[in-house]
Design an enzyme around this catalytic site. Structure first.
Site, mmCIF file in Angstrom:
data_model
loop_
_atom_site.group_PDB
_atom_site.id
_atom_site.type_symbol
_atom_site.label_atom_id
_atom_site.label_comp_id
_atom_site.label_asym_id
_atom_site.label_seq_id
_atom_site.Cartn_x
_atom_site.Cartn_y
_atom_site.Cartn_z
ATOM 1 N N GLY A 1 0.804 -1.210 0.000
ATOM 2 C CA GLY A 1 0.000 0.000 0.000
ATOM 3 C C GLY A 1 0.835 1.258 0.000
ATOM 4 N N GLY B 1 6.489 -6.193 3.003
ATOM 5 C CA GLY B 1 6.274 -7.622 2.847
ATOM 6 C C GLY B 1 6.780 -8.189 1.546
ATOM 7 C CB ALA C 1 5.399 -17.023 -1.305
ATOM 8 C CG HIS D 1 -1.312 -14.388 3.717
ATOM 9 N ND1 HIS D 1 -1.466 -15.649 3.180
ATOM 10 C CD2 HIS D 1 -0.186 -13.885 3.149
ATOM 11 C CE1 HIS D 1 -0.483 -15.897 2.329
ATOM 12 N NE2 HIS D 1 0.302 -14.847 2.296
#
Length: 642
Positions: free
Chosen positions: A36, A139, A144, A517
């Site tokens: 974000g 992140g 991944a 998450h």
């Protein structure tokens, strides 16, 4: 292990103090540099705003290309010079090397009080153990690189479905996010994928198996792995890139310049356009100023409490520190009286993506399961459940310390008694969980996610030492799952196929699942009674504050959330005016209405490049192109859902 500690203080009375030096004054200050925050930094810089980004983590060196390293070093030196001019005592922040394996704990884990300034946070709440990212790029450094659009339940969740047609509104922004993040389909079938495809077929859902859409540069056609080439995404505005060698090191930080982290796209372009990033800078307070705008108090992340204090000022503040980071700061500011008008919904509808992380470890090292990028395929055992195989690279065995024997939950018997009984029946299996030799090469981790309507409520509590920390309790909807039966079924079959043992995580002994998450807690609503932010992601009660990160994701997705966070951020800042222009959005607190995006004055990416800004009006558009795909369920599963 981090326990959600809150660090804040009422260091100055409201509105007190002289104006800060010009180098610490911004039109927009962004707290956090993840999906974000990085999107907001680029798009608002393109719209003419003076943008600053405050990041608690450090900056890392991701490239093996000498020219790229030199360019990044020069930019870092220039930034340091500005910082030293502003405050001679502030920390110098040269890029640090990423860890070679997860055993390099000081480079891998983020725990500043222990001297660890890496990329992996581990936070314990009462009901869940949370993995999240840290560092410039957030992140994206540790995730991944898997980018699915969400399942249908996300758009239809009662929390926000009445506000607008979210599928239609978000469609062009998903497309934009995919092109910016360089989404492509994983081209390689790994040994883990062969096992997963077999399990899917045995469960009768073989048609749902598919390779993953990932944010990885595999190179141009005919290009050998490990080959460096010019920017393939942004028409020469981006950095040189190196084709992926499929080493499995995505989640310890890609050292090979192949992973499309935010420092290779959004944040890289934002800095080139003039945004300023301040690493190793922890925000301790956000205070309204009597003359308008906000003061943002900070301190040096790696120092003693209070060391390297600086105060910035901004007209607008964007909270983008991740679901837990944003909640931590907002809860503290509300409790301290700086932001008293925040919605009572703060912390409500915090989601874990209804997640379970289990795995199977082979007895022998006859097959290398560390081959490939972090996640290479997935399947759906039922319409609301999504399973992916996950891996770490060779030598990255430290996360194996979180494993233990697999136990089922539910029933009258406490979970820890079930675990003890399992250990007593299978002592050899339990002892093998302590064998971490070649763990990453012998292990298939199963990441299981659901789109069910369950949640936690996160709030302030007291730590063991009398301070404040985040804690949790069961929230709205069904209880947050402590185990997922189909996940255990899948991993037991995986273990049989690889001649190994199924395993869970140590927290499950106490019914504390693991999630990578964590989302929600500052959800979108039509009023302060139903949400923390409005449909434009502006905070109710405090004009000039915004939440643009995973905290504003308002429902479980059933897939990895990074693409959705990026798409929501693209949409939120697309609706901002250019600096000095009239705001097309209705005033804060008035009913929501759809608004067309505002084109930026100075787009950074050339219009003929794959990553060029191509946003249509809010009334139309559909997700297309970009290489990524939504999760399209086969007709058999769609009928089963109905």
């Amino acid at each position: 292990m981090r326990r959600g500690i809150i660090r804040s203080r009422r260091s100055r009375p409201r509105g007190a103090g002289a104006a800060e030096p010009a180098e610490r004054r911004y039109d927009v200050l962004i707290i956090g540099s993840g999906f974000g925050g990085s999107v907001a930094a680029l798009r608002l810089t393109e719209k003419g705003y003076r943008v600053g980004v405050l990041e608690a983590g450090g900056r890392f060196e991701e490239s093996t290309d000498a020219d790229d390293r030199q360019a990044r070093s020069q930019r870092a030196d220039a930034r340091e010079a500005d910082d030293r001019q502003a405050d001679d005592q502030h920390v110098r922040a040269l890029p640090a090397p990423l860890p070679r394996t997860s055993w390099e704990l000081r480079r891998f884990l983020f725990a500043p009080k222990l001297g660890c300034l890496g990329i992996q946070r581990i936070t314990l709440l009462r009901d869940v153990l949370v993995l999240s990212g840290a560092g410039v790029g957030g992140g994206s450094l540790v995730y991944a690189n898997t980018l699915y659009e969400p399942l249908d339940d996300f758009y239809d969740d009662p929390q926000w479905r009445e506000l607008t047609d979210w599928r239609a509104e978000l469609a062009p922004y998903y497309d934009q996010a995919k092109r910016m993040l360089g989404v492509t389909t994983n081209p390689t079938t790994t040994p883990s994928d062969v096992v997963m495809r077999t399990v899917a077929a045995e469960l009768g859902v073989g048609e749902t198996f598919r390779p993953t859409p990932v944010a990885v540069f595999y190179g141009m056609p005919g290009m050998a792995p490990g080959t460096t080439t010019e920017d393939p995404y942004f028409g020469g505005a981006g950095p040189r890139r190196t084709s992926c060698i499929e080493c499995g090191e995505c989640m310890t930080g890609c050292r090979h310049n192949a992973k499309n982290t935010l420092t290779r796209n959004y944040l890289y372009l934002a800095e080139r356009a003039g945004a300023s990033v301040h690493p190793l800078t922890t925000v301790t307070a956000v205070r309204p100023l009597a003359r308008g705008g906000y003061a943002i108090d900070t301190e040096r992340t790696a120092g003693r409490p209070g060391q390297g204090r600086r105060t910035f000022e901004a007209d607008q503040v964007i909270f983008a520190a991740g679901a837990l980071g944003t909640q931590s700061l907002l809860h503290a500011m509300k409790a301290d009286g700086w932001l008293p008008n925040l919605s009572p919904m703060l912390g409500v509808l915090t989601r874990t993506n209804s997640e379970s992380i289990v795995g199977a470890v082979a007895r022998q090292r006859t097959t290398d399961y560390s081959q490939g990028v972090a996640i290479t395929s997935s399947f759906h055992p039922d319409p609301r459940t999504h399973v992916e195989p996950v891996r770490y690279g060779k030598g990255s065995n430290a996360m194996g310390l979180l494993q233990t024997v697999l136990t089922d939950g539910g029933g009258r018997k406490p979970r820890w008694l079930t675990w003890l009984a399992t250990v007593a029946r299978h002592p050899g299996m339990w002892l093998r969980t302590f064998n971490l030799r070649h763990w990453s090469e012998r292990t298939i981790i199963a990441l299981v996610m659901q789109s069910l309507d369950n949640s936690l409520t996160v709030r302030l509590g007291r730590s063991w030492f009398g301070g404040r920390r985040l804690t949790s309790k069961q929230g709205h909807g069904e209880p947050n799952p402590t185990w997922i039966p189909v996940a255990n079924q899948v991993v037991r079959r995986i273990a049989e196929l690889i001649d190994g043992s199924p395993g869970g995580t140590v927290g499950e002994i106490a019914n504390i699942p693991l999630t990578a998450h964590i989302i929600g807690g500052c959800v979108i609503g039509e009023s302060p009674k139903t949400g923390v932010v409005d449909g434009y992601q502006r905070a109710f009660g405090h004009p000039g504050l915004h939440v643009i990160d995973g905290a504003a994701v308002s429902a479980n997705l059933g897939v990895n959330p990074s693409l959705t966070i990026t798409a929501q951020a693209e949409r939120a800042v697309a609706l901002w005016p250019n600096r000095g222009e009239v705001d097309p959005r209705p005033p804060l607190g008035t009913p929501y209405r759809r608004v067309d995006p505002v084109p930026p004055r100075r787009p950074v990416v050339p219009e003929n490049a794959p990553g060029a800004l191509r946003l249509g009006p809010s009334s139309g558009g559909s997700s297309s192109g970009g290489g990524g795909e939504s999760v399209a369920l086969p007709r058999s599963l769609r009928q089963r859902r109905g």
